[in-house]
Every structure is written in C-alpha cells, then in structure tokens.
Design a protein around this motif. Structure first.
Motif, mmCIF file in Angstrom:
data_model
loop_
_atom_site.group_PDB
_atom_site.id
_atom_site.type_symbol
_atom_site.label_atom_id
_atom_site.label_comp_id
_atom_site.label_asym_id
_atom_site.label_seq_id
_atom_site.Cartn_x
_atom_site.Cartn_y
_atom_site.Cartn_z
ATOM 1 N N UNK A 9 0.954 -1.096 0.126
ATOM 2 C CA UNK A 9 -0.041 -0.020 -0.108
ATOM 3 C C UNK A 9 0.864 1.167 0.087
ATOM 4 N N UNK A 10 0.440 2.229 -0.561
ATOM 5 C CA UNK A 10 1.141 3.565 -0.551
ATOM 6 C C UNK A 10 2.452 3.501 -1.542
ATOM 7 N N UNK A 11 2.200 2.719 -2.419
ATOM 8 C CA UNK A 11 3.532 2.438 -3.387
ATOM 9 C C UNK A 11 3.083 2.588 -4.932
ATOM 10 N N UNK A 12 4.092 2.746 -5.750
ATOM 11 C CA UNK A 12 3.975 2.716 -7.005
ATOM 12 C C UNK A 12 4.836 1.678 -7.651
ATOM 13 N N UNK A 13 4.613 0.613 -8.463
ATOM 14 C CA UNK A 13 5.333 -0.131 -8.904
ATOM 15 C C UNK A 13 4.864 -0.238 -10.400
ATOM 16 N N UNK A 14 5.842 -0.978 -11.315
ATOM 17 C CA UNK A 14 5.687 -1.083 -12.852
ATOM 18 C C UNK A 14 5.963 -2.436 -13.380
ATOM 19 N N UNK A 15 5.272 -2.687 -14.515
ATOM 20 C CA UNK A 15 5.969 -3.552 -15.488
ATOM 21 C C UNK A 15 6.197 -2.990 -17.124
ATOM 22 N N UNK A 16 6.905 -4.012 -17.592
ATOM 23 C CA UNK A 16 6.900 -3.288 -19.010
ATOM 24 C C UNK A 16 6.391 -4.235 -20.021
ATOM 25 N N UNK A 17 5.809 -3.845 -21.060
ATOM 26 C CA UNK A 17 5.677 -4.870 -22.255
ATOM 27 C C UNK A 17 5.929 -4.230 -23.521
ATOM 28 N N UNK A 18 6.233 -4.868 -24.741
ATOM 29 C CA UNK A 18 6.615 -4.565 -25.898
ATOM 30 C C UNK A 18 5.822 -5.095 -27.218
ATOM 31 N N UNK A 19 5.559 -4.400 -28.007
ATOM 32 C CA UNK A 19 4.828 -4.484 -29.313
ATOM 33 C C UNK A 19 5.955 -4.883 -30.305
ATOM 34 N N UNK A 20 5.750 -5.738 -31.056
ATOM 35 C CA UNK A 20 6.953 -5.732 -32.220
ATOM 36 C C UNK A 20 6.149 -6.144 -33.539
ATOM 37 N N UNK A 21 6.991 -5.917 -34.866
ATOM 38 C CA UNK A 21 6.204 -6.214 -36.035
ATOM 39 C C UNK A 21 7.342 -6.373 -37.057
ATOM 40 N N UNK A 22 6.924 -7.116 -38.058
ATOM 41 C CA UNK A 22 7.774 -7.526 -39.086
ATOM 42 C C UNK A 22 7.760 -6.546 -40.114
ATOM 43 N N UNK A 23 6.615 -5.556 -40.136
ATOM 44 C CA UNK A 23 6.559 -4.482 -41.103
ATOM 45 C C UNK A 23 6.179 -3.231 -40.420
ATOM 46 N N UNK A 24 6.348 -2.104 -41.015
ATOM 47 C CA UNK A 24 6.111 -0.703 -40.519
ATOM 48 C C UNK A 24 4.604 -0.925 -40.085
ATOM 49 N N UNK A 25 3.915 -0.487 -38.930
ATOM 50 C CA UNK A 25 2.368 -0.200 -38.656
ATOM 51 C C UNK A 25 2.396 0.892 -37.974
ATOM 52 N N UNK A 26 1.371 1.617 -38.285
ATOM 53 C CA UNK A 26 0.846 2.780 -37.706
ATOM 54 C C UNK A 26 -0.543 2.482 -37.128
ATOM 55 N N UNK A 27 -1.017 3.591 -36.250
ATOM 56 C CA UNK A 27 -2.530 3.671 -35.833
ATOM 57 C C UNK A 27 -2.601 2.395 -34.930
ATOM 58 N N UNK A 28 -1.474 1.970 -34.200
ATOM 59 C CA UNK A 28 -1.877 0.869 -33.127
ATOM 60 C C UNK A 28 -2.528 1.525 -31.945
ATOM 61 N N UNK A 29 -3.229 0.707 -31.221
ATOM 62 C CA UNK A 29 -3.663 1.362 -29.681
ATOM 63 C C UNK A 29 -3.476 0.446 -28.744
ATOM 64 N N UNK A 30 -3.521 0.650 -27.560
ATOM 65 C CA UNK A 30 -3.354 -0.250 -26.476
ATOM 66 C C UNK A 30 -4.564 0.275 -25.256
ATOM 67 N N UNK A 31 -5.038 -0.897 -24.603
ATOM 68 C CA UNK A 31 -6.128 -0.395 -23.621
ATOM 69 C C UNK A 31 -5.765 -1.226 -22.464
ATOM 70 N N UNK A 32 -5.959 -0.622 -21.326
ATOM 71 C CA UNK A 32 -5.807 -1.690 -20.099
ATOM 72 C C UNK A 32 -7.122 -1.124 -19.390
ATOM 73 N N UNK A 33 -7.875 -2.186 -19.106
ATOM 74 C CA UNK A 33 -9.058 -2.150 -18.008
ATOM 75 C C UNK A 33 -8.442 -1.849 -16.498
ATOM 76 N N UNK A 34 -9.597 -1.184 -15.681
ATOM 77 C CA UNK A 34 -9.214 -1.235 -14.121
ATOM 78 C C UNK A 34 -8.868 -2.447 -13.783
#
Length: 184
Positions: A9-34
């Motif tokens: 409690x009373x703390x901030x922690x993190x994790x990382x994730x990565x998105x990769x592609x074999x071709x150029x891509x644009x207009x990607x979105x990411x959503x995280x629910x509560x």
C-alpha cells in the motif's frame, strides 16, 4: 501471456511490455482495463507510458577498419517515458516498449487484482490480449523515504533564480518527480 506486479500500500510499481512487428505499422492502440480485486473489494487504475527511443552514437573500443566512420555505430536507446497518445507506430523489425504504472494508497485492500491489456491495429481489431495481475501486500509504506541516497538534488529553486530557463525547468520537474516517488 500475462504479467504480474507486486507492491505494498502507498507505493507505485511497474511492469513493461513490448509490441513488435515485421513491417511498419501505424495507428496501433493499447487499452488497459481497471484492475479488479479478486473478491470485489475495489479497483485500481493504472497509467501506461510509452518508451521514447532516441538515436544515439555508440563508439566502439576496437578498430574495425582504418576509416573513422567505422569507429562508431548508431542505435536506439530508451530515454524518456511519455504519456501514451491516442495511437502509436512500430517500425519494421523493432520493438515499441511500454511501462504500466500501478499506484496504491494507504487504504487499498490487500489481495490480487486483475486487468486486461489489449493491443489493437489501426482498424480496431484485437492483435494481442494479456492478463495483468497486481498483488497488493498487507503492508503500508510510510510517506517518508526509507533510504539514504547520494543523488545530487537541491531545494528545487533553480527556476526561480533563472525564470524561463528550460534546463532549470526540466531539473525542477525531475526534482518533483523524485519527491513524488519518495526517491530522495
């Protein structure tokens, strides 16, 4: 895929994730629910930050050729973490990194929380989905820093002495960031 974050409690922690592609891509979105508590005792919200990559020159220790142009190599390195925009792009054969920050307060119920992370293409079609778990320990951290540091930090008045100085403003932002996360 799934990710797990553990914090008190009373703390901030993190994790990382990565998105990769074999071709150029644009207009990607990411959503995280509560994050929802396993027994319905509450929810946690989180922020997603995007990794900003800067091209940097890396000087090698060995002489590959006799010409100076071979003494350096160029690569991309993560520098700032920026607020996530509405969409993002991924260059071919590169990774785009993200950081999920979860923050608890002193009253956050202990236990396991679950959220769903969804990556979508420019047409809004789901590309990848992952569960993100957060476990909150039944421990509350103090508001006071619990460690001594050797950071060279001052009282934050640099900009007051030099109004409009961008470097000074950036240093004050860094100072305030460190105070917010109780680093100093």
């Amino acid at each position: 895929f799934s990710y797990k974050i553990k914090l008190a409690r009373n703390e901030t922690e993190s994790c990382q994730f990565y998105v990769s592609s074999k071709k150029d891509v644009q207009g990607m979105t990411v959503e995280l629910s509560d994050f929802e508590h396993e027994y319905g005792e509450g929810t946690l919200s989180a922020e997603i930050l995007i990794h900003q990559y800067l091209e940097m020159t890396v000087f090698t220790n060995t002489l590959k050729e006799t010409t100076a142009e071979h003494l350096e190599e160029h690569d991309y390195f993560v520098d700032p973490l920026l607020p996530l925009a509405d969409s993002f792009e991924v260059k071919a054969d590169y990774n785009q990194g993200f950081t999920i920050n979860v923050t608890t307060d002193k009253e956050t119920p202990a236990g396991m929380y679950k959220a769903v992370l969804t990556v979508k293409d420019s047409e809004g079609k789901e590309v990848k989905k992952a569960n993100v778990y957060t476990y909150v320990y039944d421990v509350t951290l103090s508001d006071e820093p619990a460690m001594d540091t050797v950071f060279n930090v001052w009282d934050g008045t640099y900009s007051a002495h030099y109004p409009g100085n961008q470097q000074g403003d950036a240093l004050v932002d860094l100072y305030n960031f460190m105070l917010e996360y109780r680093i100093t």
